[in-house]
Design an enzyme around this catalytic site. Structure first.
Site, PDB file in Angstrom:
ATOM      1  N   ASN A  37      58.295  81.241   9.284  1.00 14.14           N
ATOM      2  CA  ASN A  37      57.677  80.506   8.178  1.00 14.14           C
ATOM      3  C   ASN A  37      56.423  81.225   7.702  1.00 14.14           C
ATOM      4  O   ASN A  37      56.536  82.434   7.423  1.00 14.14           O
ATOM      5  CB  ASN A  37      57.512  79.007   8.465  1.00 14.14           C
ATOM      6  CG  ASN A  37      56.795  78.636   9.738  1.00 14.14           C
ATOM      7  OD1 ASN A  37      57.240  78.959  10.833  1.00 14.14           O
ATOM      8  ND2 ASN A  37      55.695  77.929   9.622  1.00 14.14           N
ATOM      9  N   ASP A  38      55.323  80.592   7.585  1.00 13.91           N
ATOM     10  CA  ASP A  38      54.163  81.123   6.848  1.00 13.91           C
ATOM     11  C   ASP A  38      53.806  82.583   7.123  1.00 13.91           C
ATOM     12  O   ASP A  38      53.697  82.977   8.288  1.00 13.91           O
ATOM     13  CB  ASP A  38      52.897  80.329   7.207  1.00 13.91           C
ATOM     14  CG  ASP A  38      53.108  78.841   7.262  1.00 13.91           C
ATOM     15  OD1 ASP A  38      54.220  78.378   7.028  1.00 13.91           O
ATOM     16  OD2 ASP A  38      52.130  78.159   7.568  1.00 13.91           O
ATOM     17  N   GLN A  54      54.698  83.528  10.960  1.00 17.34           N
ATOM     18  CA  GLN A  54      55.131  82.577  11.973  1.00 17.34           C
ATOM     19  C   GLN A  54      56.580  82.863  12.338  1.00 17.34           C
ATOM     20  O   GLN A  54      57.423  83.069  11.464  1.00 17.34           O
ATOM     21  CB  GLN A  54      55.024  81.145  11.412  1.00 17.34           C
ATOM     22  CG  GLN A  54      53.614  80.687  11.122  1.00 17.34           C
ATOM     23  CD  GLN A  54      52.925  80.164  12.360  1.00 17.34           C
ATOM     24  OE1 GLN A  54      53.256  79.087  12.855  1.00 17.34           O
ATOM     25  NE2 GLN A  54      51.971  80.914  12.884  1.00 17.34           N
ATOM     26  N   SER A  98      49.203  78.918  11.973  1.00 19.86           N
ATOM     27  CA  SER A  98      48.844  79.888  10.940  1.00 19.86           C
ATOM     28  C   SER A  98      47.374  80.273  10.938  1.00 19.86           C
ATOM     29  O   SER A  98      46.516  79.509  11.382  1.00 19.86           O
ATOM     30  CB  SER A  98      49.224  79.339   9.564  1.00 19.86           C
ATOM     31  OG  SER A  98      50.620  79.444   9.432  1.00 19.86           O
TER      32      SER A  98
HETATM   33  C1  FRU Z   1      52.761  75.274   7.074  1.00 17.28           C
HETATM   34  C2  FRU Z   1      52.417  74.949   8.516  1.00 17.28           C
HETATM   35  C3  FRU Z   1      50.948  75.192   8.817  1.00 17.28           C
HETATM   36  C4  FRU Z   1      50.958  75.442  10.296  1.00 17.28           C
HETATM   37  C5  FRU Z   1      52.254  76.216  10.460  1.00 17.28           C
HETATM   38  C6  FRU Z   1      52.937  76.010  11.775  1.00 17.28           C
HETATM   39  O1  FRU Z   1      54.109  75.573   6.894  1.00 17.28           O
HETATM   40  O2  FRU Z   1      52.760  73.610   8.817  1.00 17.28           O
HETATM   41  O3  FRU Z   1      50.096  74.139   8.439  1.00 17.28           O
HETATM   42  O4  FRU Z   1      49.848  76.164  10.729  1.00 17.28           O
HETATM   43  O5  FRU Z   1      53.100  75.800   9.423  1.00 17.28           O
HETATM   44  O6  FRU Z   1      54.088  76.818  11.857  1.00 17.28           O
END
Ligand code: FRU
Length: 484
Positions: A37-38, A54, A98
């Protein structure tokens, strides 16, 4: 806490390139296994761009949040991604969430949120780490333990910025009093980081949590980017479960106020765009987003194949009259291979059909002439995605209902096109990014064609167009190698 067999993970990674499945993208960063993800920790350091993100290397669930890392000089050649940081101590046992990257005293340092849950209680901590020569991050000092008074445990995603030679951090947060989203700023002083408070905006009640804030500066303008959660859908915007957008204005760190800011504008109108991060290098603001959406995992059929999600191509941002324009970075042009011109001067044309390649970039300028409605279709055999522009309403509609697998639905947004519509489409195997009117608006979406079929492009109008011109390129793939 899971055990991370990093040797096994790296062995599996090394054996997974080139990625084989036909939904795997060629010029979008993604992983051969696990869920990403992020984007995190973006920075230019020692002549190379560093991209972290991530990653759950152990499965396709939102668990075991770790950081993956890759390095590039040119956004075309990338080092084989590696596992750089993973939950392995008491502070981040429930995830290395993140955070951002910053160059400090000759080191690339990251600042991230340690996620820790005790029962239902979240105990976040914001911690620095330093990138080592072996690609892993050494976890170091915690600079903000827990959350401040007046803020719930939803306190995360630190982003460092500098003003007048001083360092600041903006953080996503939820107010305790009314459980509404906000951002906090911390300032660095000789004895550590101090909470300067919430940034005041004129947005009012604007969702229950703001994630992933970024603070950018364009000349004398400041842009606060963030991802609000809990906004209701509207006719022409906020159509995803969560949004990614910004307000532009002037940030006063004195009064902690975003002065004379614009309305909240979304950065992307597609189905699959969230948690973008930006960094600045040589005057360029470069953004990378996550092509995915939280709490919608069922819309992504690659889950059955053992991997999920992509990152967007890197985009360069510009601010014009309070609005962000975005385009892929110029380096992406180096992927262009074969070129075909599209030139139709005929003023009675109502249709144009072109076969596409495995990866394609399509640039089209459409002179409306008499046409009131124009439809651009990407057809994968019997399946299709349609971009339809209605000149009378000045509305662009993206219709993904013609796809069989994965997320479907419609997205609609306002787009001003007077006599001409300019479109730039990047069509990868499952990732599509579109830039409208020279980057004035953008849309990212994923499609998962059932059949292994090359897409075809069809442009149709009910009334005759005045002309269509542009270019179609076939695009090469990113190259992954041990060193960049
Ligand atoms: C956004 C989020 C962030 C967090 C991360 C965890 O997609 O929820 O707020 O740090 O993903 O994977």
């Amino acid at each position: 806490m899971e055990t991370f067999d990093t040797k096994a993970i790296h062995g599996r990674l090394a054996g997974s390139y080139p990625m084989q499945h036909r939904w795997h993208n060629r010029f979008h960063l993604e992983m051969p296994f696990g869920l990403i993800n992020d984007p995190n920790g973006l920075a230019y350091f020692n002549g190379t761009y560093h991209i972290f993100y991530q990653w759950n290397p152990l499965g396709c669930e939102h668990k075991n949040k770790s950081w993956a890392h890759t390095v590039t000089r040119d956004f075309i050649h990338y080092t084989l991604p590696e596992l750089s940081m993973w939950p392995d101590d008491v502070h981040d046992k429930d995830g290395c969430y993140s955070g951002c990257g910053t160059v400090d005293n000759g080191d690339l340092r990251v600042l991230y949120t340690c996620n820790r849950k005790e029962g239902d209680v979240r105990i976040p901590a914001q911690r620095f780490g330093t990138l080592q020569s072996d690609g892993t991050v050494r976890k170091e000092e915690i600079i903000i333990p827990d959350h401040p008074a007046g803020i719930t445990g939803h306190f995360r995603d630190p982003y460092i910025f500098t003003r007048h030679g001083h360092r600041y951090i903006v953080l996503g947060a939820q107010r305790a009093e009314d459980e509404k989203g906000t951002v906090l700023i911390y300032g660095e002083q000789a004895d550590g980081w101090h909470n300067l408070g919430e940034v005041q905006t004129r947005l009012g009640d604007f969702g229950y949590m703001w994630e992933c804030p970024n603070l950018l500066q364009f000349g004398s303008y400041d842009v606060l980017m963030f991802c609000p959660q809990g906004l209701p859908e509207r006719e022409f915007d906020r159509q995803n479960i969560y949004q990614s957008g910004y307000i532009a204005g002037h940030l006063s760190l004195d009064s902690m106020d975003m002065v004379q800011h614009t309305k909240f504008q979304e950065l992307d109108h597609g189905f699959d765009f969230y948690a973008p991060q930006t960094f600045e290098h040589e005057g360029r603001h470069i953004l990378i987003g996550w092509m995915g959406m939280p709490d919608k995992d069922d819309e992504y059929p690659t889950k059955e194949k053992g991997w999920m999600y992509s990152l967007t191509m890197p985009r360069e941002l510009r601010l014009r009259q309070g609005h962000i324009y975005s385009r892929p970075v110029r380096e992406m042009r180096d992927l262009r291979v074969q070129e075909t011109a599209v030139e139709i001067e005929d003023t009675s044309v109502k249709e144009l059909v072109r076969p596409l390649f495995q990866g394609a970039e399509i640039l089209l300028n459409i002179e409306f002439g008499e046409a009131r409605k124009v439809m651009l279709t990407l057809a994968f055999g019997l399946e299709q995605v349609v971009f339809a522009y209605d000149r009378d309403d000045q509305v662009m509609t993206i219709d993904r209902n013609g796809m069989h697998k994965g997320g479907r639905g419609i997205r609609r947004f306002k787009l001003f096109a007077d006599t001409q519509l300019s479109l730039e489409l990047f069509v990868d195997r499952s990732a599509i990014e579109v830039f409208f009117q020279h980057g004035e608006e953008a849309a990212s979406l994923l499609v998962f064609p059932e059949k292994n079929i090359l897409p075809e492009l069809r442009l149709t109008a009910a009334e005759p167009l005045d002309g269509v011109n542009g270019t179609i390129w076939s695009l090469d793939s990113f190259k992954y190698q041990a060193d960049c």
